[in-house]
Enzyme design. Sequence first.
Site, PDB file in Angstrom:
ATOM      1  N   HIS A   1       6.671  -1.444   3.392  1.00  8.72           N
ATOM      2  CA  HIS A   1       6.322  -2.787   3.779  1.00  8.72           C
ATOM      3  C   HIS A   1       5.421  -3.726   2.694  1.00  8.72           C
ATOM      4  O   HIS A   1       4.435  -2.988   2.247  1.00  8.72           O
ATOM      5  CB  HIS A   1       5.828  -2.811   5.359  1.00  8.72           C
ATOM      6  CG  HIS A   1       4.395  -2.049   5.500  1.00  8.72           C
ATOM      7  ND1 HIS A   1       4.569  -0.622   5.482  1.00  8.72           N
ATOM      8  CD2 HIS A   1       3.187  -2.403   5.305  1.00  8.72           C
ATOM      9  CE1 HIS A   1       3.320  -0.241   5.691  1.00  8.72           C
ATOM     10  NE2 HIS A   1       2.426  -1.367   5.373  1.00  8.72           N
TER      11      HIS A   1
ATOM     12  N   ASN B   1       0.963  -1.281   0.065  1.00  7.19           N
ATOM     13  CA  ASN B   1      -0.258  -0.091  -0.130  1.00  7.19           C
ATOM     14  C   ASN B   1       0.881   1.303  -0.042  1.00  7.19           C
ATOM     15  O   ASN B   1       1.757   1.435   0.808  1.00  7.19           O
ATOM     16  CB  ASN B   1      -0.969   0.064   1.106  1.00  7.19           C
ATOM     17  CG  ASN B   1      -2.029  -1.208   1.167  1.00  7.19           C
ATOM     18  OD1 ASN B   1      -2.263  -1.508   0.225  1.00  7.19           O
ATOM     19  ND2 ASN B   1      -2.063  -1.717   2.352  1.00  7.19           N
TER      20      ASN B   1
ATOM     21  N   THR C   1      -0.631   2.911   6.510  1.00  8.47           N
ATOM     22  CA  THR C   1      -0.988   3.615   7.728  1.00  8.47           C
ATOM     23  C   THR C   1       0.654   3.959   8.412  1.00  8.47           C
ATOM     24  O   THR C   1       0.664   4.517   9.392  1.00  8.47           O
ATOM     25  CB  THR C   1      -1.762   2.840   8.564  1.00  8.47           C
ATOM     26  OG1 THR C   1      -1.265   1.313   8.782  1.00  8.47           O
ATOM     27  CG2 THR C   1      -3.197   2.789   8.140  1.00  8.47           C
TER      28      THR C   1
HETATM   29  P1  5GP Z   1      -0.667  -0.723   5.987  1.00  6.25           P
HETATM   30  O1  5GP Z   1      -2.004  -0.392   6.249  1.00  6.25           O
HETATM   31  O2  5GP Z   1       0.255   0.338   6.167  1.00  6.25           O
HETATM   32  O3  5GP Z   1      -0.481  -1.201   4.576  1.00  6.25           O
HETATM   33  O4  5GP Z   1      -0.020  -1.980   6.865  1.00  6.25           O
HETATM   34  C1  5GP Z   1       0.391  -1.775   8.004  1.00  6.25           C
HETATM   35  C2  5GP Z   1       0.168  -3.175   8.720  1.00  6.25           C
HETATM   36  O5  5GP Z   1       0.892  -2.893  10.065  1.00  6.25           O
HETATM   37  C3  5GP Z   1      -1.297  -3.372   8.998  1.00  6.25           C
HETATM   38  O6  5GP Z   1      -1.680  -4.573   8.575  1.00  6.25           O
HETATM   39  C4  5GP Z   1      -1.208  -3.473  10.642  1.00  6.25           C
HETATM   40  O7  5GP Z   1      -2.351  -4.528  11.292  1.00  6.25           O
HETATM   41  C5  5GP Z   1      -0.075  -3.750  11.187  1.00  6.25           C
HETATM   42  N1  5GP Z   1       0.624  -3.225  12.398  1.00  6.25           N
HETATM   43  C6  5GP Z   1       0.529  -1.937  12.808  1.00  6.25           C
HETATM   44  N2  5GP Z   1       0.955  -2.082  14.122  1.00  6.25           N
HETATM   45  C7  5GP Z   1       1.610  -3.047  14.309  1.00  6.25           C
HETATM   46  C8  5GP Z   1       2.480  -3.695  15.302  1.00  6.25           C
HETATM   47  O8  5GP Z   1       2.691  -3.016  16.319  1.00  6.25           O
HETATM   48  N3  5GP Z   1       2.933  -4.998  15.127  1.00  6.25           N
HETATM   49  C9  5GP Z   1       2.664  -5.656  13.992  1.00  6.25           C
HETATM   50  N4  5GP Z   1       3.146  -6.827  14.233  1.00  6.25           N
HETATM   51  N5  5GP Z   1       1.950  -5.088  13.121  1.00  6.25           N
HETATM   52  C10 5GP Z   1       1.393  -4.058  13.149  1.00  6.25           C
END
Ligand code: 5GP
Length: 117
Positions: free
Chosen positions: A97, A84, A92
Amino acid sequence: MDCLFCKIIDGEIPSTKVYEDEYVYAFKDIAPIAPMHILIIPKAHIASANDINAENSSLVAKVFEAAGKIAKEQGCESYRIINNCGDDAGQTVKHLHFHLLGGVKMGWGPESLGRTE
Ligand code: 5GP
Ligand code: ZN
């Protein structure tokens, strides 16, 4: 740097690690949306896919080298990799990642975007 994933790499914030090498760290997503939901990140802080350049793009190759190995270890021959990039795409955490998803039969089409409007 005040970055959640840099803190996870440093061990300052705990995570369930599934893979690590010199360039890449991978750990279980805290809120999985599939039976296998792993986040694969370069150890170097890159804010988003928009910040990939000639100097750091080899790290993306390292992520993909690791992805196949990790999926196999997790028992997933089939998998999907999602990045994303930007707010509307649902990014987010501002550390590049890749979501490694598997363990379920996945659809493909507009609905797979999880559109909100
Ligand atoms: P995005 O929405 O930025 O593509 O993905 C961020 C991801 O990070 C989300 O799927 C969310 O569940 C994961 N995430 C957010 N905070 C943490 C955390 O403290 N530990 C882990 N293991 N995953 C996290
Ligand atoms: Zn970071």
